[in-house]
Design an enzyme around this catalytic site. Structure first.
Site, PDB file in Angstrom:
ATOM      1  N   TYR A   1      -1.404  -1.869  10.700  1.00  0.00           N
ATOM      2  CA  TYR A   1      -1.432  -2.147   9.236  1.00  0.00           C
ATOM      3  C   TYR A   1      -0.315  -1.427   8.378  1.00  0.00           C
ATOM      4  O   TYR A   1       0.297  -1.887   7.450  1.00  0.00           O
ATOM      5  CB  TYR A   1      -2.805  -1.617   8.761  1.00  0.00           C
ATOM      6  CG  TYR A   1      -2.997  -1.681   7.322  1.00  0.00           C
ATOM      7  CD1 TYR A   1      -3.459  -2.978   6.656  1.00  0.00           C
ATOM      8  CD2 TYR A   1      -2.920  -0.670   6.560  1.00  0.00           C
ATOM      9  CE1 TYR A   1      -3.433  -3.059   5.210  1.00  0.00           C
ATOM     10  CE2 TYR A   1      -3.217  -0.642   5.016  1.00  0.00           C
ATOM     11  CZ  TYR A   1      -3.493  -1.852   4.543  1.00  0.00           C
ATOM     12  OH  TYR A   1      -3.582  -2.175   3.229  1.00  0.00           O
TER      13      TYR A   1
ATOM     14  N   SER B   1       1.082  -1.368   0.029  1.00  0.00           N
ATOM     15  CA  SER B   1       0.091  -0.113  -0.088  1.00  0.00           C
ATOM     16  C   SER B   1       1.059   1.089   0.122  1.00  0.00           C
ATOM     17  O   SER B   1       2.100   1.218   0.497  1.00  0.00           O
ATOM     18  CB  SER B   1      -0.821   0.009   1.293  1.00  0.00           C
ATOM     19  OG  SER B   1      -1.737   1.244   1.440  1.00  0.00           O
TER      20      SER B   1
END
Length: 261
Positions: A156, A143
């Protein structure tokens, strides 16, 4: 000639979202599949659809990759020389939204395991065979937050930073053996992921959303071409270098305001 030169691919987190996007894109290119996820009913339905539509062989492995026995089963399948896996897509993940100190620790540990230890173990399981054969590929679905602090999703973001760093290093190690490792730095992608994490899309920045198919197409084209990283979507490709170039104090200020930290 097949655009994606892999006879069989193993995709984790394949029951929905980006993982399903990879499965559909690969099946459309005639690549046989090994689909891995916790939701066996969804996997079976997807396998039946893709096998019938594209005439590809689809194996289903109902696994929880945070379980020691289940991740060992995935490792064994990746190391197998019978019906060998030529492409690994490390996509399985989880997340949650909230201040780290307020979140259940077991959920944070699950996020960390899926984002770090699982791709490490699965990559280690398949690379020796790929190196020995002189071909193969790994796609790591990371990401843009890998290069950013992300309050309210600290674990995360940290796990994606690990995945991106490991992927870049592995790409350098194995390229000389004909094996490609590509890290996909995704932006906002429409899937169940945000809903499951407890995040409403309405609370997120109003940037163009990607589709799972866009992410899968970009990742597969990049790994076939031997590119170590790719950012799907023109808007995100412009933003990533800018984010990396900004002073860290400015980045923290922006992220604090965006996420109301």
């Amino acid at each position: 000639m097949r655009r994606f030169p892999y006879g069989r691919a193993l995709v984790t987190g394949a029951s929905s979202g980006i993982g399903e996007g990879f499965a559909r894109r690969l099946a459309g290119e005639g690549v046989d599949l090994v689909l891995v996820a916790r939701r066996g009913d969804r996997l079976a339905q997807l396998a039946s659809e893709l096998g019938s539509r594209h005439r590809v062989d689809v194996e289903v492995m109902k696994l929880d990759l945070t379980d020691e026995g289940d991740v060992a089963a995935a490792e064994e399948r990746l190391a197998a020389t019978e019906r060998p896996v030529g492409l690994l897509v490390n996509n399985a993940g989880s997340s949650g939204s909230g201040y780290f100190a307020d979140l259940p620790v077991d959920r944070e540990v699950r996020t960390a395991v899926l984002g770090t230890l699982v791709p490490l173990r699965l990559s280690h399981a398949c690379l020796p065979r790929m190196i020995g054969s002189g071909s193969g590929g790994i796609v790591n679905v990371s990401s843009l937050v890998a290069v950013l602090p992300k309050p309210r999703s600290a674990t995360y973001a940290a796990s994606k930073a690990f995945m991106s760093s490991m992927g870049e290093s592995l790409a350098m190690e194995v390229a000389r053996h004909g094996v490609h490792v590509t890290t996909v730095h995704t932006g906002l992608t429409r899937s169940e992921f945000h809903t499951v994490a407890g995040v409403s899309p309405d609370t997120l920045p109003s940037i163009k959303w990607l589709t799972p198919d866009q992410v899968a197409q970009a990742g597969l084209e990049a790994v076939a071409a031997g590119r170590p990283s790719v950012v799907p979507g023109r808007a995100y490709r412009i933003r990533l270098p800018l984010m990396r170039a900004m002073p860290r104090s400015v980045v923290r200020t922006v992220m604090r305001r965006v996420h109301k930290a």
